[in-house]
Scaffold this motif. Structure first.
Motif, mmCIF file in Angstrom:
data_model
loop_
_atom_site.group_PDB
_atom_site.id
_atom_site.type_symbol
_atom_site.label_atom_id
_atom_site.label_comp_id
_atom_site.label_asym_id
_atom_site.label_seq_id
_atom_site.Cartn_x
_atom_site.Cartn_y
_atom_site.Cartn_z
ATOM 1 N N SER A 1 0.823 -1.209 0.000
ATOM 2 C CA SER A 1 0.000 0.000 0.000
ATOM 3 C C SER A 1 0.855 1.256 0.000
ATOM 4 O O SER A 1 0.440 2.297 -0.518
ATOM 5 C CB SER A 1 -0.949 0.010 1.212
ATOM 6 O OG SER A 1 -0.229 0.082 2.424
ATOM 7 N N PHE A 2 2.068 1.166 0.575
ATOM 8 C CA PHE A 2 2.986 2.300 0.512
ATOM 9 C C PHE A 2 3.917 2.199 -0.691
ATOM 10 O O PHE A 2 4.209 3.194 -1.350
ATOM 11 C CB PHE A 2 3.801 2.414 1.807
ATOM 12 C CG PHE A 2 3.140 3.297 2.820
ATOM 13 C CD1 PHE A 2 3.372 4.658 2.833
ATOM 14 C CD2 PHE A 2 2.254 2.766 3.735
ATOM 15 C CE1 PHE A 2 2.740 5.483 3.746
ATOM 16 C CE2 PHE A 2 1.609 3.583 4.663
ATOM 17 C CZ PHE A 2 1.852 4.950 4.661
ATOM 18 N N ALA B 1 2.815 2.117 8.783
ATOM 19 C CA ALA B 1 2.489 3.368 8.094
ATOM 20 C C ALA B 1 3.657 4.363 8.126
ATOM 21 O O ALA B 1 4.140 4.782 7.067
ATOM 22 C CB ALA B 1 1.225 3.982 8.702
ATOM 23 N N GLY C 1 6.400 5.295 5.027
ATOM 24 C CA GLY C 1 6.685 6.658 4.590
ATOM 25 C C GLY C 1 8.159 6.993 4.683
ATOM 26 O O GLY C 1 8.740 7.585 3.762
ATOM 27 N N PRO D 1 -3.637 5.066 2.615
ATOM 28 C CA PRO D 1 -2.517 5.958 2.299
ATOM 29 C C PRO D 1 -2.733 6.780 1.031
ATOM 30 O O PRO D 1 -2.280 7.932 0.944
ATOM 31 C CB PRO D 1 -1.335 4.983 2.129
ATOM 32 C CG PRO D 1 -1.704 3.797 2.945
ATOM 33 C CD PRO D 1 -3.196 3.668 2.775
ATOM 34 N N LYS E 1 -2.800 10.778 0.897
ATOM 35 C CA LYS E 1 -1.899 11.465 -0.031
ATOM 36 C C LYS E 1 -2.650 12.537 -0.816
ATOM 37 O O LYS E 1 -2.104 13.589 -1.141
ATOM 38 C CB LYS E 1 -1.259 10.464 -0.991
ATOM 39 C CG LYS E 1 -0.217 11.097 -1.910
ATOM 40 C CD LYS E 1 0.436 10.071 -2.820
ATOM 41 C CE LYS E 1 1.502 10.730 -3.701
ATOM 42 N NZ LYS E 1 2.174 9.757 -4.600
ATOM 43 N N ASN F 1 5.134 12.024 2.194
ATOM 44 C CA ASN F 1 5.107 10.594 2.501
ATOM 45 C C ASN F 1 5.249 10.343 3.999
ATOM 46 O O ASN F 1 4.544 9.510 4.580
ATOM 47 C CB ASN F 1 6.231 9.879 1.752
ATOM 48 C CG ASN F 1 5.961 9.767 0.268
ATOM 49 O OD1 ASN F 1 4.809 9.699 -0.156
ATOM 50 N ND2 ASN F 1 7.023 9.743 -0.538
ATOM 51 N N ASN G 1 2.116 11.396 5.783
ATOM 52 C CA ASN G 1 1.103 10.392 5.455
ATOM 53 C C ASN G 1 1.231 9.199 6.396
ATOM 54 O O ASN G 1 0.245 8.718 6.975
ATOM 55 C CB ASN G 1 1.288 9.952 3.997
ATOM 56 C CG ASN G 1 0.131 9.107 3.477
ATOM 57 O OD1 ASN G 1 -0.656 8.575 4.241
ATOM 58 N ND2 ASN G 1 0.052 8.982 2.164
ATOM 59 N N GLY G 2 2.459 8.717 6.567
ATOM 60 C CA GLY G 2 2.669 7.582 7.450
ATOM 61 C C GLY G 2 2.292 7.869 8.887
ATOM 62 O O GLY G 2 1.686 7.048 9.563
ATOM 63 N N ASN H 1 -1.424 7.902 9.415
ATOM 64 C CA ASN H 1 -2.005 6.565 9.337
ATOM 65 C C ASN H 1 -1.829 5.749 10.609
ATOM 66 O O ASN H 1 -2.329 4.636 10.705
ATOM 67 C CB ASN H 1 -1.409 5.821 8.136
ATOM 68 C CG ASN H 1 -2.220 6.034 6.869
ATOM 69 O OD1 ASN H 1 -3.165 5.305 6.602
ATOM 70 N ND2 ASN H 1 -1.861 7.056 6.110
#
Length: 431
Positions: free
Chosen positions: A34-35, A155, A159, A262, A266, A272, A275-276, A279
């Motif tokens: 997913s990342f 997560a 990132g 994610p 985004k 990134n 984002n992590g 999450n």
């Protein structure tokens, strides 16, 4: 004299943290795509739909090999078979870092599913060998908390690894696979020496403790029907088939959300690493829910509300997230939805062991999980297809909401059916 709670606590401290760490590694290795997809799609020149197809092939391999894997676990023992699973899936995960094209990605994702097949239902089966039925819902909940921790850890890790792009000439998406595959190989070696196959082999238990647990589990299993330990008959048991169908909606919603979240975040315009970090939030809520709901269900006579109500809450939140445009509100709703999706699953998994044992439990649990996890295959194909068709990253939440609501309603039907079919040989289980 054996003090029950002290013995259960002793077993729990020995087994659950270790099994949980293995699940944490498994879940990170399963969800790292997913990342990785945030950069890998462009690097390999694939569309979102093509990448989703490749990611979903994991579940095809998983489906095909799930039941055979669990039956082999019953034959060879947990330490050897879990070690094989961990080492093989770690090696395939590392190999994903060297993917050259879409075809190679498809093959490796299929192999990853084949390698990991049997781990989750294998742990569920292992719990039937170590815990009386009254404790299993809570233990499954504790075990699944590590899936939430995995998402919370995975997560920000994903990132940060993406932001290592170019380090030693290695792309960020490659670092994601390398850094998450190595721990599985190491854990596989450790498993060989640490994990006892069953209580009779456990050196940390005294002979009196082993005898007490053996007698307690034997008394519980003695009331089951004669075919409860038959692996083949478990596969065609109407209750197993019904629960397999019922379970599909839960992995579908879970993987659809965790795979796509994610990408949604985004779209908010964050980096990134940010984002992590964002999450992490939904998985903290999931971890809390996985402790509170199963613990309450173990004390309740009827289990159905503890499966249905969280799922319906999750469905409503998914639906609202797709119609409310505010990004902050969308994110909060998706956080609550994640908790709703996962909270009732440990309660669901406590039910099959009430009418299955031994090889029957190994086969039945694997069958339910393998069929149910086809929902992951559906999610990872349909979600990106909806995005490509609509141009919206949030529109797929409509689909996930409908599927989760359908699963919740089907639980009600299954609960009544299981209740009617239950006999005194099934301990008159109330679901």
């Amino acid at each position: 004299m054996i003090v029950e709670k002290q013995l259960i606590s002793k077993i729990t401290w020995r087994l659950m943290p270790f099994l949980g760490v293995l699940y944490l590694i498994a879940y990170i290795d399963r969800q790292n795509v997913s990342f990785a997809k945030l950069d890998m799609v462009g690097a390999l020149g694939m569309t979102e739909y093509a990448y989703g197809l490749g990611a979903s092939l994991f579940f095809v391999g998983y489906f095909i090999f799930e039941v055979p894997s669990n039956l082999l676990l019953d034959k060879f023992g947990a330490s050897k078979w879990f070690a094989r699973i961990l080492i093989s899936w770690g090696a395939v995960t590392i190999a994903l870092a060297y993917t050259q094209n879409a075809t190679m990605f498809y093959i490796l994702r299929f192999l990853l599913g084949a390698c990991e097949a049997g781990f989750f239902p294998g742990v569920l089966y292992l719990l039937t060998l170590w815990y009386p039925s009254a404790y299993r819902g809570t233990m499954v909940g504790l075990f699944m908390i590590f899936s939430a921790i995995a998402n919370a850890v995975g997560a920000p890790l994903g990132g940060v690894l993406l932001d290592l792009d170019g380090l030693y000439g290695i792309a960020g998406w490659q670092w994601v696979f390398i850094a998450t595959g190595i721990p599985a190989v190491i854990a596989g070696v450790v498993t060989l020496f640490y994990l006892a196959d069953r209580p009779a082999d456990a050196k940390f238990l005294t002979p009196d403790e082993q005898a007490w647990l053996k007698d307690r589990l034997a008394r519980e299993n003695s009331g089951m029907e004669a075919s409860a330990g038959d692996g083949f008959k478990a596969l065609i048991n109407p209750r197993v088939l019904l629960m397999s169908l019922c379970y599909v909606g839960f992995p579908l919603a879970a993987y659809g959300l965790s795979y796509w979240l994610p990408t949604i975040v985004k779209g908010f315009g964050v980096s990134n690493t940010t984002n992590g970090l964002l999450n992490i939030i939904p998985w903290v809520l999931v971890a809390i829910a996985l402790y509170v709901v199963p613990s309450a269900a173990d004390r309740a006579a009827s289990k159905t509300p503890y499966i249905v109500i969280p799922a319906l809450v999750g469905a409503v939140c998914l639906l609202l997230s797709a119609v409310i445009p505010n990004h902050v509100v969308q994110f909060l709703l998706l956080c609550v939805a994640a908790a709703g999706i996962f909270a009732g699953q440990p309660v669901f998994w406590s039910l099959p062991s009430r009418f299955l044992r031994g090889a029957g439990a190994a086969a039945g649990l694997a069958a339910i999980n393998s069929v149910g996890n086809l929902g992951g295959f559906v999610a990872q194909n349909v979600v990106p297809w909806i995005k490509d068709a609509t141009g919206s990253t949030i529109a797929p939440m409509f689909f996930l909401a409908v599927c989760l609501a359908a699963a919740a309603l089907l639980v009600l039907v299954i609960g009544r059916t299981l209740g009617r079919q239950a006999t005194s040989h099934d301990l008159k289980a109330r679901v």
